[in-house]
Design a protein around this motif. Sequence first.
Motif, short mmCIF file in Angstrom:
data_model
loop_
_atom_site.label_atom_id
_atom_site.label_comp_id
_atom_site.label_asym_id
_atom_site.label_seq_id
_atom_site.Cartn_x
_atom_site.Cartn_y
_atom_site.Cartn_z
N PHE A 34 1.67 7.49 -4.90
CA PHE A 34 0.87 8.70 -4.70
C PHE A 34 1.37 9.48 -3.50
CE2 PHE A 34 -2.64 10.56 -2.22
CZ PHE A 34 -3.00 11.59 -3.07
N LEU A 35 1.57 8.79 -2.39
CA LEU A 35 2.02 9.48 -1.18
C LEU A 35 3.43 10.04 -1.35
CD1 LEU A 35 0.56 7.02 1.47
CD2 LEU A 35 -0.28 9.31 0.89
N SER A 36 4.30 9.28 -1.96
CA SER A 36 5.67 9.74 -2.20
C SER A 36 5.68 10.96 -3.10
CB SER A 36 6.49 8.61 -2.83
OG SER A 36 7.79 9.05 -3.13
N ASP A 37 4.88 10.94 -4.16
CA ASP A 37 4.80 12.07 -5.09
C ASP A 37 4.27 13.33 -4.42
OD1 ASP A 37 5.72 10.39 -7.05
OD2 ASP A 37 3.76 10.13 -8.04
N ASN A 38 3.53 13.17 -3.31
CA ASN A 38 2.96 14.31 -2.61
C ASN A 38 3.71 14.65 -1.32
OD1 ASN A 38 0.36 15.28 -4.05
ND2 ASN A 38 0.34 13.06 -4.21
N GLY A 39 4.95 14.18 -1.23
CA GLY A 39 5.83 14.58 -0.13
C GLY A 39 5.67 13.81 1.17
N HIS A 40 4.95 12.71 1.17
CA HIS A 40 4.76 11.93 2.39
C HIS A 40 5.79 10.81 2.45
CE1 HIS A 40 0.95 13.94 3.13
NE2 HIS A 40 0.66 13.74 1.86
N THR A 41 6.16 10.42 3.65
CA THR A 41 7.10 9.33 3.83
C THR A 41 6.54 8.33 4.84
OG1 THR A 41 8.25 10.51 5.59
CG2 THR A 41 9.13 10.74 3.36
N ALA A 42 6.97 7.09 4.71
CA ALA A 42 6.56 6.05 5.64
C ALA A 42 7.21 6.29 6.99
CB ALA A 42 6.95 4.68 5.10
N THR A 43 6.47 6.04 8.06
CA THR A 43 7.04 6.21 9.39
C THR A 43 7.33 4.88 10.07
OG1 THR A 43 4.83 6.40 10.35
CG2 THR A 43 5.95 8.44 9.75
N SER A 44 6.66 3.83 9.65
CA SER A 44 6.94 2.51 10.23
C SER A 44 6.31 1.43 9.36
CB SER A 44 6.41 2.41 11.66
OG SER A 44 5.01 2.49 11.67
N SER A 45 6.72 0.19 9.61
CA SER A 45 6.13 -0.94 8.91
C SER A 45 6.12 -2.14 9.84
CB SER A 45 6.91 -1.26 7.62
OG SER A 45 8.20 -1.72 7.95
N THR A 46 5.31 -3.11 9.50
CA THR A 46 5.21 -4.32 10.29
C THR A 46 4.79 -5.47 9.39
OG1 THR A 46 4.26 -5.26 12.30
CG2 THR A 46 2.79 -3.97 10.93
N LYS A 47 4.92 -6.68 9.87
CA LYS A 47 4.53 -7.84 9.09
C LYS A 47 3.08 -8.21 9.40
CE LYS A 47 8.99 -9.85 8.42
NZ LYS A 47 9.23 -9.85 7.05
N ARG A 48 2.39 -8.71 8.40
CA ARG A 48 1.02 -9.18 8.57
C ARG A 48 1.07 -10.61 9.08
NH1 ARG A 48 -3.00 -11.81 5.50
NH2 ARG A 48 -5.07 -11.02 5.98
N MET A 49 0.35 -10.88 10.15
CA MET A 49 0.34 -12.23 10.69
C MET A 49 -0.99 -12.91 10.35
SD MET A 49 2.18 -11.67 14.40
CE MET A 49 0.65 -11.41 15.21
N ARG A 50 -0.94 -14.24 10.26
CA ARG A 50 -2.16 -14.99 10.00
C ARG A 50 -2.03 -16.35 10.65
NH1 ARG A 50 -1.00 -18.86 6.27
NH2 ARG A 50 0.70 -18.40 4.87
N LEU A 51 -3.16 -16.98 10.88
CA LEU A 51 -3.21 -18.32 11.41
C LEU A 51 -3.98 -19.17 10.41
CD1 LEU A 51 -2.80 -20.36 13.72
CD2 LEU A 51 -4.95 -19.55 14.70
N GLY A 52 -3.38 -20.23 9.92
CA GLY A 52 -4.05 -21.09 8.96
C GLY A 52 -3.65 -20.79 7.53
N ALA A 53 -4.46 -21.27 6.62
CA ALA A 53 -4.18 -21.12 5.19
C ALA A 53 -4.27 -19.66 4.75
CB ALA A 53 -5.16 -21.96 4.38
N SER A 54 -3.45 -19.33 3.78
CA SER A 54 -3.46 -17.99 3.21
C SER A 54 -4.74 -17.76 2.42
CB SER A 54 -2.24 -17.81 2.29
OG SER A 54 -2.24 -16.53 1.75
N LEU A 55 -5.32 -16.58 2.56
CA LEU A 55 -6.53 -16.23 1.82
C LEU A 55 -6.15 -15.48 0.55
CD1 LEU A 55 -8.70 -14.94 4.79
CD2 LEU A 55 -8.83 -17.17 3.67
N PRO A 56 -6.93 -15.66 -0.53
CA PRO A 56 -6.61 -14.96 -1.79
C PRO A 56 -7.04 -13.49 -1.75
CG PRO A 56 -8.59 -16.27 -2.06
CD PRO A 56 -8.07 -16.54 -0.67
N LEU A 57 -6.29 -12.67 -1.02
CA LEU A 57 -6.62 -11.25 -0.88
C LEU A 57 -5.95 -10.43 -1.97
CD1 LEU A 57 -6.02 -10.92 2.95
CD2 LEU A 57 -8.20 -11.25 1.77
#
Length: 93
Positions: A56-79
């Motif tokens: 949606f954002l790409s189709d409307n002329g927007h671009t990503a400016t940055s990215s990062t990794k998601r951190m967690r402690l413990g077991a992964s949650l079913p998100l």
Amino acid sequence: MMYLEDETVIGYYLPSLGDGLIIAKTPAARLALTKLHLRKQDCLIFPQDNINLVNFLSDNGHTATSSTKRMRLGASLPLKMKNIYNRIGGNLG
């Protein structure tokens, strides 16, 4: 704010919670709530798994400016990261 279909909550937007949390199940809810957010904000922070929003954002002329990794402690949650259209905050997801 809620997005309803046949009296069922399909998505919601909490503009005053952190960065303005947006959760949505359908493309229609996603589009409406994202447009509502972008009327007053110029930034969305969301998981890269959310291909619908990336497209949606790409189709409307927007671009990503940055990215990062998601951190967690413990077991992964079913998100379901593909349903997150804006985060609460960096410390909360």
